[in-house]
Write a protein that holds these residues in place. Structure first.
Motif, PDB file in Angstrom:
ATOM      1  N   GLU A  98       0.831  -1.200   0.000  1.00  0.00           N
ATOM      2  CA  GLU A  98       0.000   0.000   0.000  1.00  0.00           C
ATOM      3  C   GLU A  98       0.868   1.254   0.000  1.00  0.00           C
ATOM      4  OE1 GLU A  98      -3.019   2.424  -0.400  1.00  0.00           O
ATOM      5  OE2 GLU A  98      -3.170   0.236  -0.512  1.00  0.00           O
ATOM      6  N   THR A 100       3.896   1.463  -1.189  1.00  0.00           N
ATOM      7  CA  THR A 100       4.492   1.524  -2.518  1.00  0.00           C
ATOM      8  C   THR A 100       3.498   2.068  -3.532  1.00  0.00           C
ATOM      9  OG1 THR A 100       5.873  -0.399  -1.991  1.00  0.00           O
ATOM     10  CG2 THR A 100       5.647   0.181  -4.313  1.00  0.00           C
ATOM     11  N   ARG A 101       2.237   1.683  -3.391  1.00  0.00           N
ATOM     12  CA  ARG A 101       1.205   2.174  -4.301  1.00  0.00           C
ATOM     13  C   ARG A 101       1.073   3.694  -4.200  1.00  0.00           C
ATOM     14  NH1 ARG A 101      -2.651  -0.637  -2.585  1.00  0.00           N
ATOM     15  NH2 ARG A 101      -2.722  -2.277  -4.168  1.00  0.00           N
ATOM     16  N   ARG A 102       1.161   4.222  -2.997  1.00  0.00           N
ATOM     17  CA  ARG A 102       1.059   5.675  -2.820  1.00  0.00           C
ATOM     18  C   ARG A 102       2.224   6.392  -3.496  1.00  0.00           C
ATOM     19  NH1 ARG A 102      -0.693   4.259   2.492  1.00  0.00           N
ATOM     20  NH2 ARG A 102       1.371   4.759   3.334  1.00  0.00           N
ATOM     21  N   TYR A 104       3.854   5.224  -6.043  1.00  0.00           N
ATOM     22  CA  TYR A 104       3.628   5.092  -7.484  1.00  0.00           C
ATOM     23  C   TYR A 104       2.636   6.148  -7.967  1.00  0.00           C
ATOM     24  CZ  TYR A 104       2.098   3.505 -11.999  1.00  0.00           C
ATOM     25  OH  TYR A 104       1.775   3.484 -13.335  1.00  0.00           O
ATOM     26  N   ASP A 105       1.571   6.356  -7.207  1.00  0.00           N
ATOM     27  CA  ASP A 105       0.569   7.348  -7.595  1.00  0.00           C
ATOM     28  C   ASP A 105       1.187   8.731  -7.764  1.00  0.00           C
ATOM     29  OD1 ASP A 105      -1.395   5.424  -7.602  1.00  0.00           O
ATOM     30  OD2 ASP A 105      -2.090   5.864  -5.567  1.00  0.00           O
ATOM     31  N   ILE A 132       0.320  -3.872  -7.493  1.00  0.00           N
ATOM     32  CA  ILE A 132      -0.284  -2.654  -6.923  1.00  0.00           C
ATOM     33  C   ILE A 132      -1.530  -2.217  -7.696  1.00  0.00           C
ATOM     34  CG2 ILE A 132       1.917  -1.882  -5.978  1.00  0.00           C
ATOM     35  CD1 ILE A 132       2.036   0.209  -8.231  1.00  0.00           C
ATOM     36  N   ARG A 133      -1.951  -3.055  -8.650  1.00  0.00           N
ATOM     37  CA  ARG A 133      -3.206  -2.870  -9.385  1.00  0.00           C
ATOM     38  C   ARG A 133      -3.265  -1.558 -10.170  1.00  0.00           C
ATOM     39  NH1 ARG A 133      -7.062  -6.666  -7.727  1.00  0.00           N
ATOM     40  NH2 ARG A 133      -5.885  -8.482  -6.993  1.00  0.00           N
ATOM     41  N   VAL A 134      -2.196  -1.270 -10.893  1.00  0.00           N
ATOM     42  CA  VAL A 134      -2.245  -0.145 -11.818  1.00  0.00           C
ATOM     43  C   VAL A 134      -3.286  -0.465 -12.883  1.00  0.00           C
ATOM     44  CG1 VAL A 134      -0.948   1.153 -13.564  1.00  0.00           C
ATOM     45  CG2 VAL A 134       0.171   0.453 -11.436  1.00  0.00           C
TER      46      VAL A 134
END
Length: 200
Positions: A98, A100-102, A104-105, A132-134
């Motif tokens: 989570e 890492t996803r932030r 990435y965003d 991360i569900r891009v």
């Protein structure tokens, strides 16, 4: 036998199929043949007229797209369940994903344009953006654009420099490693600076 000799032998035996099969294997983290040298040698064979440049480039691009797509969907479908079940053995928790996803965003879409050039990153990038569900439409826009830039750049090394392609390829490989190591050190220094600033 060095890697370039392996690539040459594979082309002698399988031709265009090296690109359609070998490049996806490079993305799946089985870099046999290795992607950078395969593309540069493809460009050289096109320069020599052994391969037609347009079918060769199209096969290379198709193989690379297959690699990105397959690894993305593997990460998307089974990545998080594996992390939730076995991540503790690797000190990898859903909370890390989570976080890492932030990141990435905030930065990731632009980084996808250059990430395929970073040694050791390309083989895991598809899995990562899947985990991360891009959204797939963003994969098509940014990851495919980065893949195209990577394929075109290394293909051009062989096609443009012709008989000197090996020397130029080695020079680029060395400089890429130095460049990204330096870039990593700068990024780490910047993050440490921000951490100390917040701590104070």
């Amino acid at each position: 036998m060095n890697l370039l000799q392996v690539v040459q032998q594979l082309f002698e035996q399988y031709g265009y199929f090296v690109l359609l099969i070998g490049l996806p294997l490079d993305f799946i983290a089985l870099p046999i043949p290795p992607g950078n040298s395969t593309l540069a040698y493809t460009g050289y064979l096109s320069f020599k007229g052994v391969l037609s440049w347009l079918p060769a480039f199209a096969a290379a691009l198709t193989g690379a797209f297959i690699g990105v797509t397959v690894t993305y969907w593997i990460g998307h479908k089974v990545g998080m369940p594996l992390i939730e079940r076995y991540g503790k053995w690797l000190s990898l928790k859903p909370a890390h994903v989570e976080k890492t996803r932030r990141y990435y965003d905030k930065y990731g879409e632009k980084l996808l344009l250059i990430a395929f050039f970073i040694p050791g990153i390309r083989q895991f990038l598809g899995y990562f953006i899947g985990i991360i569900r891009v959204p797939y439409r963003k994969v098509v826009i940014y990851a495919y654009a980065g893949t195209t830039l990577w394929v075109a750049s290394f293909f051009a090394v062989g096609y443009v420099f012709g008989e000197q392609w090996e020397q130029m390829f080695m020079l680029i490989e060395r400089n890429l490693k130095v460049f990204f190591i330096g870039l990593g050190c700068v990024a780490a220094g910047f993050l440490l600076f921000r951490w100390f600033k917040r701590a104070r």
